[in-house]
Design a protein around this motif. Sequence first.
Motif, short mmCIF file in Angstrom:
data_model
loop_
_atom_site.label_atom_id
_atom_site.label_comp_id
_atom_site.label_asym_id
_atom_site.label_seq_id
_atom_site.Cartn_x
_atom_site.Cartn_y
_atom_site.Cartn_z
N SER A 48 0.81 -1.22 0.00
CA SER A 48 0.00 0.00 0.00
C SER A 48 0.84 1.27 0.00
N GLY A 49 2.19 1.13 -0.15
CA GLY A 49 3.04 2.28 -0.36
C GLY A 49 3.61 2.94 0.87
N VAL A 50 3.73 2.24 1.99
CA VAL A 50 4.23 2.87 3.20
C VAL A 50 5.68 3.31 3.04
N VAL A 51 6.52 2.48 2.41
CA VAL A 51 7.90 2.88 2.18
C VAL A 51 7.96 3.98 1.12
N THR A 52 7.14 3.87 0.10
CA THR A 52 7.11 4.87 -0.96
C THR A 52 6.85 6.25 -0.38
N ARG A 53 5.89 6.35 0.52
CA ARG A 53 5.56 7.64 1.13
C ARG A 53 6.69 8.17 2.01
N GLY A 88 15.23 14.72 -9.57
CA GLY A 88 15.73 14.03 -10.75
C GLY A 88 15.93 12.54 -10.56
N THR A 89 15.78 12.05 -9.32
CA THR A 89 15.91 10.62 -9.08
C THR A 89 14.78 9.87 -9.76
N ARG A 90 15.11 8.79 -10.43
CA ARG A 90 14.08 7.92 -11.00
C ARG A 90 13.62 6.96 -9.91
N TYR A 91 12.32 6.92 -9.68
CA TYR A 91 11.77 6.03 -8.64
C TYR A 91 10.63 5.24 -9.27
N VAL A 92 10.85 3.95 -9.43
CA VAL A 92 9.87 3.05 -10.01
C VAL A 92 9.30 2.18 -8.90
N ASP A 106 8.80 12.52 -9.71
CA ASP A 106 7.66 11.80 -10.27
C ASP A 106 7.88 10.31 -10.08
N ILE A 107 6.86 9.65 -9.55
CA ILE A 107 6.94 8.21 -9.31
C ILE A 107 6.33 7.46 -10.49
N GLU A 108 7.02 6.43 -10.94
CA GLU A 108 6.50 5.55 -11.99
C GLU A 108 5.85 4.35 -11.30
#
Length: 273
Positions: free
Chosen positions: A51-56, A65-69, A92-94
């Motif tokens: 559910s994206g806890v680490v993503t947040r 400029g970091t790419r985050y997929v 921007d998150i992919e």
Amino acid sequence: MTESDKLFAGSIPRLYDTLMVPLIFEAYAADTAELVAGFSPSAVLETAAGSGVVTRALAPRLGKGTRYVVTDLNQPMLDYAATRQGSTSSIDIEWQQADALKLPFEDDSFDVVLCQFGAMFFPDRPAGYAEARRVLRPGGRFVFTVWDRIEDNAFADEVTSAVAEIFPQDPPRFLARTPHGYHDVALIRSDLSRAGFTSIEIDTREKTSRSSPSARDVATAYCQGTPLRNEIEARDAGALQAATDRAAQVIASRHGEGPVAGKIQAHVIVAAA
């Protein structure tokens, strides 16, 4: 592991995120975000994002400029994670549905591959680790966490025992079998070595799980916000509330009627490519 162990659908993603995440995942997510950000990566791949806890936690800490997929095998969980992200970072998150064992990315694409509490669900862990290594650039890091044995995680152990009272002939064992079924440090090292990793660091971290309202929220989180729910309903579609009630009673009897706290413990692993 059964197929239902991987099924996060219906109301499970919402309950998982609103109850389970603050209960046991947020503290380790903060650790993971700090660890990954400290490597100053230019490209990051997250697998089994849930559910994206680490993503947040991580996105605001990554440089512009970091790419985050961000990927997950389960599309409903990924969809839910995307809705919860908000606009707290400058990158921007992919978002992409992907199987961690068959990553749709080129070799040497990322500086860091991270996976919080997902490796336990891999049907072939060395294969999943080999995929992480394949997409890592030379010197890149694979950062992941797994739960320690269930006996070192109070609420999970108590819920498992409580639900077994409802189904004594066929006790649901999801929590012991899958989330807490991959805790042997020697096995983890062996699996990573088979995948080609030679530098492996494992740090076992104890934390405290807290629920401010009551034991009932803990019981609801485990019984209704994880695939344990699938096991309960497969045995008796009408027994979910009874199982939740019994789990709440057991937790309250051991930790009190008000806010409760219990030990949780996990392994934090960093393997260098």
